[in-house]
Design an enzyme around this catalytic site. Structure first.
Site, PDB file in Angstrom:
ATOM      1  N   ARG A 257     -45.685 -15.328   4.258  1.00 53.78           N
ATOM      2  CA  ARG A 257     -46.638 -15.489   5.372  1.00 53.78           C
ATOM      3  C   ARG A 257     -47.414 -16.763   5.117  1.00 53.78           C
ATOM      4  NH1 ARG A 257     -50.803 -11.138   7.800  1.00 53.78           N
ATOM      5  NH2 ARG A 257     -48.834 -10.596   8.818  1.00 53.78           N
TER       6      ARG A 257
ATOM      7  N   LYS B 237     -52.097 -27.122  -5.453  1.00 53.97           N
ATOM      8  CA  LYS B 237     -51.958 -28.409  -6.152  1.00 53.97           C
ATOM      9  C   LYS B 237     -51.107 -29.385  -5.350  1.00 53.97           C
ATOM     10  CE  LYS B 237     -51.809 -25.990 -10.606  1.00 53.97           C
ATOM     11  NZ  LYS B 237     -50.931 -25.706 -11.745  1.00 53.97           N
TER      12      LYS B 237
ATOM     13  N   ARG C   3     -51.305  -4.635   6.275  1.00 54.99           N
ATOM     14  CA  ARG C   3     -50.099  -3.872   6.624  1.00 54.99           C
ATOM     15  C   ARG C   3     -48.800  -4.552   6.235  1.00 54.99           C
ATOM     16  NH1 ARG C   3     -53.838  -2.357   9.586  1.00 54.99           N
ATOM     17  NH2 ARG C   3     -54.263  -4.561   9.617  1.00 54.99           N
ATOM     18  N   THR C   4     -48.671  -5.800   6.644  1.00 48.93           N
ATOM     19  CA  THR C   4     -47.367  -6.456   6.472  1.00 48.93           C
ATOM     20  C   THR C   4     -47.051  -6.553   4.986  1.00 48.93           C
ATOM     21  OG1 THR C   4     -47.814  -7.706   8.460  1.00 48.93           O
ATOM     22  CG2 THR C   4     -45.988  -8.471   7.095  1.00 48.93           C
TER      23      THR C   4
ATOM     24  N   HIS D 295     -43.700 -13.802  14.337  1.00 50.79           N
ATOM     25  CA  HIS D 295     -43.888 -12.718  13.367  1.00 50.79           C
ATOM     26  C   HIS D 295     -42.796 -11.697  13.676  1.00 50.79           C
ATOM     27  CE1 HIS D 295     -45.605  -9.881  10.720  1.00 50.79           C
ATOM     28  NE2 HIS D 295     -46.852  -9.846  11.149  1.00 50.79           N
TER      29      HIS D 295
HETATM   30  C1  NCD Z   1     -50.892  -9.629  12.926  1.00 56.48           C
HETATM   31  C2  NCD Z   1     -50.632 -11.017  12.367  1.00 56.48           C
HETATM   32  O1  NCD Z   1     -50.796 -11.247  11.182  1.00 56.48           O
HETATM   33  O2  NCD Z   1     -50.202 -11.842  13.167  1.00 56.48           O
HETATM   34  N1  NCD Z   1     -51.125  -8.686  11.925  1.00 56.48           N
HETATM   35  C3  NCD Z   1     -50.070  -7.929  11.469  1.00 56.48           C
HETATM   36  O3  NCD Z   1     -49.199  -8.432  10.791  1.00 56.48           O
HETATM   37  N2  NCD Z   1     -50.007  -6.648  11.833  1.00 56.48           N
HETATM   38  C4  NCD Z   1     -51.915  -9.603  13.974  1.00 56.48           C
HETATM   39  C5  NCD Z   1     -53.284 -10.146  13.678  1.00 56.48           C
HETATM   40  O4  NCD Z   1     -53.576 -10.605  12.580  1.00 56.48           O
HETATM   41  O5  NCD Z   1     -54.094 -10.101  14.598  1.00 56.48           O
END
Ligand code: NCD
Length: 300
Positions: free
Chosen positions: A102, A81, A51-52, A130
Site C-alpha cells: 500500500r 532514505k 482492515r486491509t 484498490h
Molecule cells: C480504504 C482505502 O484505504 O482506500 N480503506 C480500506 O482499505 N478499507 C478506504 C478509506 O481509507 O477511506
C-alpha cells in the site's frame, strides 16, 4: 508471474472463479490451513491501514504462511532514505515469496510488479486503485443480492480521490444492465475518465444531487469517507449523512456498504439495521485475500 494490480485485469469468468474459491475456503478453512506452509509474505504498508493489512496478515497466517512486515514502511523502511520501490522489491524478493503493498503513489504497485521477481498484490495505490477491496465488495454484493447483473448501485462520498470507488465501478461494468448513480459534493465528483469508461461499457452514469434522486428500490448504497489526506485545505461539512431516517427512505432490500473506516458519513444508529453490512463486508476480505494469495502463489 501473477500480480493483483488493477480491477482491469478481471473479467466475469475470473471473478466467478475467485468467488468460488473464496466460498470453498470459507466452508472448509481447515483444509487450507497448510497450503502455504513453506511461504513467506512481505507486508509493506506506506500508508495507514487496519482492515486491509490485518486481513492480509490473517489470510497469510491462516494458510500456514509466515509474514515479514514493517510497522510503517514510509517512515521505517529505506524509502525514508530515498530508496525506490523497485530496489525495495528486488531486495524483498530475496526474502519473501510475495509482497502486499500500500502506497500513496498511484503507480506504486505497477512499479513494484515491473521487477517481475515475486507476485505483487496492490493493497491501495494513491487515489488510483484498490482492487482487493473491490473484489471483496463484489463478493459481498453477490452474496447479499444473489446476483450482480441488473444491480442498481449508488456510490457516495469521495468519488474523486476514493480508490475503492474507482476499482469497484470497473468491476461492476463487467456485468449486464448495471445502473450506477453518483451522489457527492461538487468538489468530490467522479472524474470524467471514469464516466467515459462506463459509457464505453454501455453504462450511463447518473449524477444525482440529493438522496431523493436515488431510486427507492436501489440495491446497494456504497458510501465512502472524504480522503482528507489526499488534498490541502478544508472540505466543509459532510452533506450526505446516512442515518436511520435517510435509510428508511429506501427499500428493505437495499444494502448499505462502506469500505471503512467511516468518519461521520454513516451514523452509528444504523449499525444494527439488517441492511447495514459493512462489518460483514470487512470480514469477507479475509476469504477473498486468502483466495488471492493462493492464486498468485499457484496453490489454488
Ligand atoms: C480504504 C482505502 O484505504 O482506500 N480503506 C480500506 O482499505 N478499507 C478506504 C478509506 O481509507 O477511506
Amino acid at each position: 508471474m501473477k500480480h493483483i494490480l488493477s480491477s482491469e485485469q478481471y473479467n466475469r469468468e475470473s471473478l466467478e472463479e475467485l468467488f468460488t474459491l473464496a466460498d470453498k475456503i470459507r466452508n472448509n478453512m481447515k483444509e487450507y490451513s497448510h497450503k502455504l506452509d513453506d511461504k513467506i509474505i512481505a507486508i509493506m504498508f506506506y500508508e495507514p491501514s487496519t482492515r486491509t493489512r490485518l486481513s492480509f496478515e490473517t489470510a497469510a497466517l491462516k494458510l500456514g504462511a509466515k509474514i515479514i512486515t514493517t510497522e510503517n514502511a514510509r517512515e521505517f523502511s529505506s524509502a525514508a532514505k530515498g530508496e525506490t520501490i523497485q530496489d525495495t522489491v528486488k531486495v524483498i524478493a530475496g526474502y519473501a515469496d510475495a509482497m502486499v503493498i500500500r502506497h500513496s503513489s498511484d503507480t506504486s504497485a505497477v512499479e513494484a510488479a515491473s521487477v517481475e521477481k515475486i507476485p505483487i498484490l496492490n493493497a491501495g495505490a494513491g487515489k488510483g486503485e484498490h482492487p482487493t477491496q473491490a473484489l471483496l465488495d463484489m463478493y459481498t454484493i453477490k452474496h447479499k443480492k444473489g446476483k450482480i447483473d441488473g444491480v442498481k448501485v449508488a456510490i457516495l462520498g469521495d468519488l474523486l480521490y476514493g480508490r475503492t470507488i474507482h476499482s469497484l465501478i470497473k468491476l461492476l461494468s463487467l456485468y449486464d444492465n448495471v445502473e450506477i448513480y453518483g451522489l457527492s459534493k461538487e468538489a468530490f465528483m467522479l472524474p470524467q475518465e471514469y464516466i467515459d469508461m462506463l459509457k464505453e461499457k454501455g453504462i450511463e452514469y447518473k449524477k444525482c444531487n440529493s438522496f431523493d434522486e436515488l431510486p427507492k428500490d436501489i440495491d446497494v448504497i456504497y458510501h465512502t469517507r472524504i480522503q482528507a489526506e489526499r488534498f490541502e485545505g478544508d472540505f466543509g461539512k459532510e452533506e450526505f449523512i446516512i442515518n436511520k431516517e435517510v435509510l428508511d427512505r429506501f427499500s428493505e432490500h437495499t444494502i448499505l456498504m462502506h469500505p471503512l473506516p467511516r468518519v461521520i458519513e454513516i451514523s452509528t444508529d444504523v449499525d444494527d439495521d439488517p441492511r447495514a453490512c459493512y462489518f460483514e463486508q470487512a470480514h469477507n476480505g479475509l476469504y477473498i485475500r486468502m483466495a488471492l494469495l493462493l492464486q498468485v502463489l499457484d496453490r489454488a
